[in-house]
Design a protein around this motif. Structure first.
Motif, PDB file in Angstrom:
ATOM      1  N   ALA A 121       0.825  -1.204   0.000  1.00  0.00           N
ATOM      2  CA  ALA A 121       0.000   0.000   0.000  1.00  0.00           C
ATOM      3  C   ALA A 121       0.864   1.261   0.000  1.00  0.00           C
ATOM      4  O   ALA A 121       0.573   2.231  -0.701  1.00  0.00           O
ATOM      5  CB  ALA A 121      -0.922  -0.006   1.216  1.00  0.00           C
ATOM      6  N   GLY A 122       1.933   1.245   0.799  1.00  0.00           N
ATOM      7  CA  GLY A 122       2.828   2.398   0.823  1.00  0.00           C
ATOM      8  C   GLY A 122       3.479   2.635  -0.522  1.00  0.00           C
ATOM      9  O   GLY A 122       3.539   3.777  -1.004  1.00  0.00           O
ATOM     10  N   ARG A 123       3.950   1.573  -1.154  1.00  0.00           N
ATOM     11  CA  ARG A 123       4.575   1.713  -2.468  1.00  0.00           C
ATOM     12  C   ARG A 123       3.574   2.260  -3.483  1.00  0.00           C
ATOM     13  O   ARG A 123       3.884   3.140  -4.282  1.00  0.00           O
ATOM     14  CB  ARG A 123       5.113   0.359  -2.921  1.00  0.00           C
ATOM     15  CG  ARG A 123       6.052   0.453  -4.119  1.00  0.00           C
ATOM     16  CD  ARG A 123       6.395  -0.912  -4.664  1.00  0.00           C
ATOM     17  NE  ARG A 123       7.148  -1.751  -3.766  1.00  0.00           N
ATOM     18  CZ  ARG A 123       8.460  -1.641  -3.566  1.00  0.00           C
ATOM     19  NH1 ARG A 123       9.130  -0.678  -4.161  1.00  0.00           N
ATOM     20  NH2 ARG A 123       9.080  -2.470  -2.757  1.00  0.00           N
ATOM     21  N   ARG A 124       2.342   1.715  -3.463  1.00  0.00           N
ATOM     22  CA  ARG A 124       1.314   2.135  -4.410  1.00  0.00           C
ATOM     23  C   ARG A 124       0.946   3.607  -4.234  1.00  0.00           C
ATOM     24  O   ARG A 124       0.675   4.318  -5.202  1.00  0.00           O
ATOM     25  CB  ARG A 124       0.075   1.260  -4.218  1.00  0.00           C
ATOM     26  CG  ARG A 124      -1.043   1.486  -5.222  1.00  0.00           C
ATOM     27  CD  ARG A 124      -2.177   0.495  -5.018  1.00  0.00           C
ATOM     28  NE  ARG A 124      -2.782   0.614  -3.704  1.00  0.00           N
ATOM     29  CZ  ARG A 124      -2.679  -0.299  -2.751  1.00  0.00           C
ATOM     30  NH1 ARG A 124      -1.996  -1.394  -2.942  1.00  0.00           N
ATOM     31  NH2 ARG A 124      -3.266  -0.122  -1.577  1.00  0.00           N
ATOM     32  N   SER A 125       0.955   4.071  -2.988  1.00  0.00           N
ATOM     33  CA  SER A 125       0.541   5.451  -2.712  1.00  0.00           C
ATOM     34  C   SER A 125       1.660   6.471  -2.906  1.00  0.00           C
ATOM     35  O   SER A 125       1.429   7.671  -2.796  1.00  0.00           O
ATOM     36  CB  SER A 125       0.023   5.556  -1.271  1.00  0.00           C
ATOM     37  OG  SER A 125       1.085   5.376  -0.342  1.00  0.00           O
ATOM     38  N   GLY A 126       2.883   5.996  -3.189  1.00  0.00           N
ATOM     39  CA  GLY A 126       4.000   6.917  -3.399  1.00  0.00           C
ATOM     40  C   GLY A 126       4.743   7.292  -2.136  1.00  0.00           C
ATOM     41  O   GLY A 126       5.622   8.154  -2.171  1.00  0.00           O
ATOM     42  N   ARG A 127       4.440   6.636  -1.019  1.00  0.00           N
ATOM     43  CA  ARG A 127       5.142   6.911   0.235  1.00  0.00           C
ATOM     44  C   ARG A 127       6.448   6.136   0.317  1.00  0.00           C
ATOM     45  O   ARG A 127       6.584   5.068  -0.279  1.00  0.00           O
ATOM     46  CB  ARG A 127       4.289   6.540   1.448  1.00  0.00           C
ATOM     47  CG  ARG A 127       3.149   7.499   1.730  1.00  0.00           C
ATOM     48  CD  ARG A 127       2.462   7.129   3.034  1.00  0.00           C
ATOM     49  NE  ARG A 127       1.310   7.985   3.244  1.00  0.00           N
ATOM     50  CZ  ARG A 127       1.203   8.862   4.242  1.00  0.00           C
ATOM     51  NH1 ARG A 127       2.183   8.995   5.118  1.00  0.00           N
ATOM     52  NH2 ARG A 127       0.127   9.600   4.364  1.00  0.00           N
ATOM     53  N   THR A 128       7.367   6.666   1.098  1.00  0.00           N
ATOM     54  CA  THR A 128       8.571   5.918   1.449  1.00  0.00           C
ATOM     55  C   THR A 128       8.305   5.209   2.772  1.00  0.00           C
ATOM     56  O   THR A 128       8.042   5.850   3.781  1.00  0.00           O
ATOM     57  CB  THR A 128       9.785   6.851   1.589  1.00  0.00           C
ATOM     58  OG1 THR A 128      10.073   7.446   0.320  1.00  0.00           O
ATOM     59  CG2 THR A 128      11.008   6.071   2.055  1.00  0.00           C
ATOM     60  N   VAL A 129       8.338   3.879   2.749  1.00  0.00           N
ATOM     61  CA  VAL A 129       8.111   3.086   3.954  1.00  0.00           C
ATOM     62  C   VAL A 129       9.466   2.637   4.487  1.00  0.00           C
ATOM     63  O   VAL A 129      10.216   1.946   3.791  1.00  0.00           O
ATOM     64  CB  VAL A 129       7.225   1.859   3.670  1.00  0.00           C
ATOM     65  CG1 VAL A 129       6.940   1.106   4.967  1.00  0.00           C
ATOM     66  CG2 VAL A 129       5.923   2.273   2.996  1.00  0.00           C
ATOM     67  N   VAL A 130       9.791   3.056   5.701  1.00  0.00           N
ATOM     68  CA  VAL A 130      11.066   2.699   6.326  1.00  0.00           C
ATOM     69  C   VAL A 130      10.795   1.656   7.404  1.00  0.00           C
ATOM     70  O   VAL A 130      10.008   1.896   8.328  1.00  0.00           O
ATOM     71  CB  VAL A 130      11.762   3.924   6.941  1.00  0.00           C
ATOM     72  CG1 VAL A 130      13.077   3.515   7.604  1.00  0.00           C
ATOM     73  CG2 VAL A 130      12.016   4.979   5.867  1.00  0.00           C
ATOM     74  N   CYS A 131      11.441   0.492   7.277  1.00  0.00           N
ATOM     75  CA  CYS A 131      11.242  -0.609   8.220  1.00  0.00           C
ATOM     76  C   CYS A 131      12.459  -0.739   9.127  1.00  0.00           C
ATOM     77  O   CYS A 131      13.578  -0.921   8.641  1.00  0.00           O
ATOM     78  CB  CYS A 131      11.036  -1.919   7.467  1.00  0.00           C
ATOM     79  SG  CYS A 131       9.607  -1.938   6.379  1.00  0.00           S
ATOM     80  N   ASP A 132      12.227  -0.663  10.424  1.00  0.00           N
ATOM     81  CA  ASP A 132      13.281  -0.935  11.408  1.00  0.00           C
ATOM     82  C   ASP A 132      13.293  -2.439  11.647  1.00  0.00           C
ATOM     83  O   ASP A 132      12.371  -2.984  12.242  1.00  0.00           O
ATOM     84  CB  ASP A 132      12.982  -0.163  12.698  1.00  0.00           C
ATOM     85  CG  ASP A 132      14.066  -0.376  13.741  1.00  0.00           C
ATOM     86  OD1 ASP A 132      15.215  -0.657  13.361  1.00  0.00           O
ATOM     87  OD2 ASP A 132      13.759  -0.273  14.944  1.00  0.00           O
TER      88      ASP A 132
END
Length: 357
Positions: free
Chosen positions: A227-238
């Motif tokens: 969903a983050g990729r589709r919406s154009g957001r940068t998703v940062v995973c710790d």
């Protein structure tokens, strides 16, 4: 049809309740009509029309149109297909088996896919106490200044909680123990519900593990990343140093996985152990060297010993440890942390654009 809501015409209360529940999960508001006569006002303008079987079997009272779904309980029978054909139904959706497809149709109305896909970035420490969580948070704060924004995702249930690191431990909102997602997820709806860390120019949504419960399930984390990729957001995973099923999924789909390693021999040896399982899942790896060089070993030499390229190096940031202990996580756009984050983001964007060509 901007601003119009999907139209639902359902006489079966059980089916209607299920449709409303799925729409709520997708973050989609609906127009409701008890019958086709009442639906006339919104029929032509609605971006999507959802009918139940009772409504679909009535004589046509409105003109044909596209974007009509028929929702039925259980597997559709011959009569269902007959009604669907007569109504020019685009798709028949069976509940509960095809709930994900219905959620996806609602999400398509709520969210138009971004022109440029968002990034998924993973951050993992080369050894315990390397500062990976601090760097992940800084990376997400830097990315949140972009037009697409960012989302910080805590994947380490033994890390103490990113909400605590960012001073959000008392802020209401769901943690992973309360989040069970699958299929299509509405990022705006999710982000609005999460605790958010304010900063100059915006606020960063944070999905933390909290102090109790397990970390993310594979299906839930996969849905959030997509969903983050589709919406154009940068998703940062710790990420934790020991990978489970969910975090292995994050590593596999990530555009870049960043290994944070102090410039010291023991940390380098520990990082080699962390790299071994990571390198089996992805080649998109890079190193961020932190601290001061010891024994004359440069950041570049340390990265050379490990294998992945050096993305950035950062000196110790004055007062960082004390500020974190006070719950005053630094959000200023200057200093070693922020500079390294900007460098890593630049590399990640460049590599992602090159890969898409």
């Amino acid at each position: 049809m901007a601003g119009e809501r999907p139209l639902v015409v359902a006489a079966d209360e059980t089916v209607l309740d299920e449709i409303l529940r799925v729409a709520a999960v997708a973050g989609c508001e609906l127009e409701r009509a008890p019958d086709l006569t009442a639906a006339r006002e919104h029929w032509a303008r609605a971006p999507l029309v959802v009918l139940d079987e009772e409504t679909a079997q009535l004589p046509p009272a409105l003109p044909r149109r596209g974007g009509v779904l028929l929702v039925c309980k259980g597997s559709p029978g011959p009569k269902t297909w007959e009604h669907a054909f007569r109504r020019s139904v685009e798709r028949v959706i069976s509940l509960p088996d095809e709930e994900t497809e219905l959620a996806g149709a609602f999400a398509d109305v709520v969210e138009t896919p971004a022109e440029e896909a968002g990034l998924v970035l993973g951050v993992v420490g080369g050894r315990g106490g390397a500062g990976a969580s601090v760097f992940a948070a800084t990376l997400a704060l830097a990315a949140d200044h972009d037009p697409g924004g960012a989302l910080l995702v805590d994947c380490d249930p033994l890390g103490g909680g990113l909400d605590l690191l960012l001073g959000l431990e008392k802020t209401p909102g769901p943690r992973w123990s309360e989040v069970r997602l699958s299929g299509r997820v509405s990022v705006p709806a999710l982000a609005a519900a999460l605790p958010q860390r304010g900063h100059r120019g915006g606020s960063l949504p944070v999905l933390a593990c909290g102090r109790e419960g397990e970390g993310p399930a594979v299906e839930s984390l996969s849905a959030v990343l997509a969903a983050g990729r589709r919406s154009g957001r940068t998703v940062v995973c710790d990420l934790p140093r020991t990978l489970g099923d969910a975090t292995a999924e994050a590593v596999t789909v990530a555009d870049l996985v960043v290994l944070v390693v102090p410039i010291e021999f023991r940390a380098c040896m520990a990082a080699k152990q962390v790299l071994r399982p990571l390198s089996k899942l992805t080649a998109r790896l890079g190193v961020v060297a932190c601290g001061r060089s010891r024994g004359g070993v440069s950041p570049a030499q340390m990265a050379g010993l490990l294998g992945p390229p050096l993305l950035a190096s950062m000196l110790p940031q004055r007062g960082l440890g004390a500020a974190v202990e006070r719950g005053e996580f630094p959000t200023k756009p200057t200093g070693p942390l922020a500079s390294a984050a900007v460098d890593v983001l630049a590399v990640a964007r460049r590599e992602a654009r090159a890969a898409s060509r």
